[in-house]
Design an enzyme around this catalytic site. Structure first.
Site, mmCIF file in Angstrom:
data_model
loop_
_atom_site.group_PDB
_atom_site.id
_atom_site.type_symbol
_atom_site.label_atom_id
_atom_site.label_comp_id
_atom_site.label_asym_id
_atom_site.label_seq_id
_atom_site.Cartn_x
_atom_site.Cartn_y
_atom_site.Cartn_z
ATOM 1 N N GLY A 75 44.209 67.816 84.946
ATOM 2 C CA GLY A 75 43.272 67.229 84.360
ATOM 3 C C GLY A 75 43.435 65.496 84.775
ATOM 4 O O GLY A 75 42.043 65.245 85.014
ATOM 5 N N THR A 76 43.914 65.558 86.561
ATOM 6 C CA THR A 76 44.023 64.328 86.533
ATOM 7 C C THR A 76 42.775 64.434 87.529
ATOM 8 O O THR A 76 42.224 64.628 87.961
ATOM 9 C CB THR A 76 45.099 64.085 87.822
ATOM 10 O OG1 THR A 76 45.829 64.232 87.446
ATOM 11 C CG2 THR A 76 44.749 63.236 88.236
ATOM 12 N N THR A 77 41.860 63.312 87.336
ATOM 13 C CA THR A 77 40.219 63.008 88.084
ATOM 14 C C THR A 77 40.756 62.367 89.636
ATOM 15 O O THR A 77 41.868 61.376 89.655
ATOM 16 C CB THR A 77 39.397 62.761 87.095
ATOM 17 O OG1 THR A 77 40.025 60.967 86.755
ATOM 18 C CG2 THR A 77 39.287 63.409 86.293
ATOM 19 N N ALA A 100 40.605 71.254 85.320
ATOM 20 C CA ALA A 100 38.715 70.568 84.977
ATOM 21 C C ALA A 100 38.360 69.261 84.624
ATOM 22 O O ALA A 100 39.009 68.774 84.425
ATOM 23 C CB ALA A 100 39.180 70.665 83.379
ATOM 24 N N ASN A 102 37.051 67.981 83.081
ATOM 25 C CA ASN A 102 37.043 67.699 81.512
ATOM 26 C C ASN A 102 37.890 68.911 80.678
ATOM 27 O O ASN A 102 36.501 69.769 80.684
ATOM 28 C CB ASN A 102 35.466 67.251 80.633
ATOM 29 C CG ASN A 102 35.304 66.142 79.440
ATOM 30 O OD1 ASN A 102 36.305 66.369 78.861
ATOM 31 N ND2 ASN A 102 34.984 64.724 79.751
ATOM 32 N N HIS A 135 33.605 54.136 80.465
ATOM 33 C CA HIS A 135 34.905 54.693 80.521
ATOM 34 C C HIS A 135 35.728 53.170 79.839
ATOM 35 O O HIS A 135 35.596 52.126 80.321
ATOM 36 C CB HIS A 135 35.988 55.348 81.443
ATOM 37 C CG HIS A 135 35.196 56.679 82.068
ATOM 38 N ND1 HIS A 135 34.188 57.063 82.401
ATOM 39 C CD2 HIS A 135 36.264 57.850 81.214
ATOM 40 C CE1 HIS A 135 34.040 58.379 81.361
ATOM 41 N NE2 HIS A 135 35.313 58.900 80.896
ATOM 42 N N HIS A 136 37.048 53.688 79.683
ATOM 43 C CA HIS A 136 37.918 52.305 79.191
ATOM 44 C C HIS A 136 38.201 51.318 80.997
ATOM 45 O O HIS A 136 38.689 52.094 81.311
ATOM 46 C CB HIS A 136 39.218 52.654 78.077
ATOM 47 C CG HIS A 136 39.411 53.742 79.258
ATOM 48 N ND1 HIS A 136 41.006 53.528 80.406
ATOM 49 C CD2 HIS A 136 39.197 55.105 79.162
ATOM 50 C CE1 HIS A 136 41.218 54.845 81.383
ATOM 51 N NE2 HIS A 136 39.943 55.709 80.197
ATOM 52 N N LYS A 139 40.684 52.774 83.147
ATOM 53 C CA LYS A 139 40.254 54.061 84.610
ATOM 54 C C LYS A 139 40.077 53.535 86.047
ATOM 55 O O LYS A 139 40.005 52.476 85.919
ATOM 56 C CB LYS A 139 38.963 54.246 84.202
ATOM 57 C CG LYS A 139 38.991 55.640 84.368
ATOM 58 C CD LYS A 139 37.515 56.621 83.855
ATOM 59 C CE LYS A 139 37.172 57.801 84.893
ATOM 60 N NZ LYS A 139 38.464 58.843 85.304
ATOM 61 N N THR A 146 33.873 63.538 85.354
ATOM 62 C CA THR A 146 33.281 64.405 84.669
ATOM 63 C C THR A 146 31.788 64.054 85.560
ATOM 64 O O THR A 146 30.690 65.241 85.264
ATOM 65 C CB THR A 146 33.214 64.059 83.266
ATOM 66 O OG1 THR A 146 34.908 64.199 82.804
ATOM 67 C CG2 THR A 146 32.128 64.845 82.361
HETATM 68 N N1 LIG Z 1 40.265 66.335 82.575
HETATM 69 C C1 LIG Z 1 40.405 65.542 81.354
HETATM 70 O O1 LIG Z 1 40.130 66.076 80.134
HETATM 71 C C2 LIG Z 1 40.507 63.978 81.323
HETATM 72 C C3 LIG Z 1 41.293 63.818 82.782
HETATM 73 N N2 LIG Z 1 41.488 62.582 82.795
HETATM 74 C C4 LIG Z 1 41.885 62.627 83.653
HETATM 75 O O2 LIG Z 1 43.672 62.856 83.707
HETATM 76 C C5 LIG Z 1 44.622 60.921 84.038
HETATM 77 C C6 LIG Z 1 45.190 60.898 83.418
HETATM 78 O O3 LIG Z 1 44.135 59.735 82.543
HETATM 79 P P1 LIG Z 1 45.439 58.321 81.371
HETATM 80 O O4 LIG Z 1 46.426 59.504 80.723
HETATM 81 O O5 LIG Z 1 43.941 57.888 80.632
HETATM 82 O O6 LIG Z 1 46.358 57.527 82.236
HETATM 83 P P2 LIG Z 1 47.746 56.643 81.765
HETATM 84 O O7 LIG Z 1 47.286 56.479 83.541
HETATM 85 O O8 LIG Z 1 47.812 56.384 80.641
HETATM 86 O O9 LIG Z 1 48.554 57.840 82.120
HETATM 87 C C7 LIG Z 1 48.908 58.093 83.473
HETATM 88 C C8 LIG Z 1 50.477 58.289 83.520
HETATM 89 O O10 LIG Z 1 50.736 58.642 84.778
HETATM 90 C C9 LIG Z 1 52.088 58.213 85.711
HETATM 91 N N3 LIG Z 1 52.526 57.974 86.747
HETATM 92 C C10 LIG Z 1 52.447 57.214 87.587
HETATM 93 N N4 LIG Z 1 52.498 58.254 89.156
HETATM 94 C C11 LIG Z 1 53.263 58.921 88.891
HETATM 95 C C12 LIG Z 1 53.758 59.936 89.020
HETATM 96 N N5 LIG Z 1 53.772 60.745 90.287
HETATM 97 N N6 LIG Z 1 53.916 61.520 88.610
HETATM 98 C C13 LIG Z 1 54.062 61.457 87.469
HETATM 99 N N7 LIG Z 1 53.633 60.650 86.740
HETATM 100 C C14 LIG Z 1 52.718 59.523 87.086
HETATM 101 C C15 LIG Z 1 51.206 56.760 84.603
HETATM 102 O O11 LIG Z 1 52.288 55.699 85.134
HETATM 103 P P3 LIG Z 1 51.696 54.404 85.611
HETATM 104 O O12 LIG Z 1 51.499 53.669 83.732
HETATM 105 O O13 LIG Z 1 53.804 53.694 85.517
HETATM 106 O O14 LIG Z 1 51.899 54.337 86.720
HETATM 107 C C16 LIG Z 1 50.730 56.607 83.844
HETATM 108 O O15 LIG Z 1 52.220 57.050 82.257
HETATM 109 C C17 LIG Z 1 43.123 60.759 84.651
HETATM 110 O O16 LIG Z 1 42.719 61.098 86.360
HETATM 111 C C18 LIG Z 1 41.726 60.435 84.251
HETATM 112 O O17 LIG Z 1 40.693 60.744 84.688
HETATM 113 C C19 LIG Z 1 41.651 61.295 80.913
HETATM 114 C C20 LIG Z 1 40.935 62.208 80.384
HETATM 115 C C21 LIG Z 1 40.749 63.630 79.913
HETATM 116 O O1 LIG Z 2 39.756 58.713 82.556
HETATM 117 C C1 LIG Z 2 39.504 58.571 81.377
HETATM 118 O O2 LIG Z 2 39.716 57.931 80.392
HETATM 119 C C2 LIG Z 2 38.417 60.420 81.331
HETATM 120 N N1 LIG Z 2 38.870 61.469 82.878
HETATM 121 C C3 LIG Z 2 38.123 61.884 82.614
HETATM 122 C C4 LIG Z 2 37.098 61.824 83.706
HETATM 123 O O3 LIG Z 2 37.350 61.072 84.863
HETATM 124 O O4 LIG Z 2 36.317 62.501 83.678
HETATM 125 C C5 LIG Z 2 37.593 62.677 81.842
HETATM 126 C C6 LIG Z 2 37.200 61.999 80.195
HETATM 127 O O5 LIG Z 2 36.211 61.740 80.545
HETATM 128 C C7 LIG Z 2 37.976 60.537 80.392
#
Ligand SMILES: NC(=O)C1=CN([C@@H]2O[C@H](COP(=O)(O)OP(=O)(O)OC[C@H]3O[C@@H](n4cnc5c(N)ncnc54)[C@H](OP(=O)(O)O)[C@@H]3O)[C@@H](O)[C@H]2O)C=CC1
Ligand SMILES: O=C(O)C1=N[C@H](C(=O)O)C[C@H](O)C1
Length: 237
Positions: A75-77, A100, A102, A135-136, A139, A146
């Site tokens: 789900g990473t973007t 995806a 999202n 977004h927060h 981000k 999305t």
């Molecule tokens: N597709 C979807 O539905 C959604 C997608 N997203 C996306 O998901 C991603 C993560 O969001 P979110 O959880 O809010 O972000 P966070 O920053 O809260 O979490 C990301 C985590 O990944 C860690 N990390 C950094 N480098 C690595 C690595 N090499 N391997 C494994 N983990 C690592 C970070 O550690 P550290 O903080 O120490 O760097 C952190 O704990 C974003 O790209 C966001 O846009 C989010 C919500 C929904």
């Molecule tokens: O980083 C987020 O938080 C989110 N990232 C996704 C995106 O980049 O579209 C999905 C969601 O909006 C939350």
């Protein structure tokens, strides 16, 4: 189902909560400080990897899973310039890659509504198109994944648009995406059509991360017996 969580931040923790509630187990949590644990895993120890890390790490995490024949739900973007390479490798290795921008069911319905509205509006060029994502403050990427999917949906369905721009005044052929970073907002996306006399607006507002996380767990359950490059449209058919 035995899950490895790659990225244990806001999403990783929410996915863990929901996955445990659905009777799954978390066999490993990979974060910045224990990358070697992912390298050490074998496909016999894990059924699926769920990858929510950050734009700089997603690509190499996904490649590791594909090489190891561990199905990966990502789900990473913010890393999508490399997505076609991942798709080629998935096919070459006969592995499984689900992506995806999202995972929320509501947003995926919104994607469909957005395309239908763009088709309806295409003959009415007196309306300007405006898209916005909020977004927060934590981000990392802009625009949101999305918002890019929304802009691509408009480009597919709206005759005079063939490109998008972020935080810039758009040319006639471009869809503008305006990105705002504010407080702790989980994700709000809006599309507006504005003429001199009125406007039409659709908005999806997430109240928490639960919808994203639940969709990712359901996708992980769904990919179990599947190979290839997959996404929400395949799952929601
Ligand atoms: N597709 C979807 O539905 C959604 C997608 N997203 C996306 O998901 C991603 C993560 O969001 P979110 O959880 O809010 O972000 P966070 O920053 O809260 O979490 C990301 C985590 O990944 C860690 N990390 C950094 N480098 C690595 C690595 N090499 N391997 C494994 N983990 C690592 C970070 O550690 P550290 O903080 O120490 O760097 C952190 O704990 C974003 O790209 C966001 O846009 C989010 C919500 C929904
Ligand atoms: O980083 C987020 O938080 C989110 N990232 C996704 C995106 O980049 O579209 C999905 C969601 O909006 C939350």
């Amino acid at each position: 189902m035995k899950i490895v969580l790659i990225g244990y931040g806001k999403m990783g923790k929410e996915i863990e909560r929901l996955a445990l509630g659905r009777g799954h187990s978390i066999v490993a949590k990979i974060d910045v400080d224990n990358q070697a644990d992912l390298q050490a895993l074998s496909s016999s120890e894990v059924d699926v990897a769920i990858e929510f890390s950050n734009p700089a790490s997603a690509y190499s995490n996904i490649l590791t899973c594909i090489e190891k024949q561990i199905p990966v739900v990502c789900g990473t973007t913010g890393w999508l310039e490399k997505k076609s390479e991942v798709e080629s490798l998935t096919k070459e290795k006969n592995s499984t890659f689900f992506y995806a921008s999202n995972y929320s069911i509501g947003v995926n319905l919104f994607f469909r509504l957005n395309k239908m509205l763009a088709q309806l509006m295409s003959p009415h060029q007196e309306y300007d198109i405006y898209t916005n994502e909020i977004h927060h403050l934590e981000k990392k990427d802009s625009p949101s994944g999305t918002a890019i999917t929304i802009a691509e949906g408009i480009i597919d369905a709206y005759a005079s648009k063939d490109n998008w721009v972020n935080n810039e005044i758009p040319a006639a052929n471009e869809v503008a995406i305006w990105s705002q970073r504010e407080s702790i907002i989980p994700g709000t996306h809006t599309v507006k059509y504005i003429s001199k006399v009125d406007q039409i607006e659709i908005t999806h507002e997430a109240f928490s991360r639960e919808g994203f996380a639940l969709g990712a767990v359901i996708a992980a359950e769904w990919v179990q017996d599947k190979k290839g490059v997959l996404g929400m449209d395949d799952m929601l058919k």
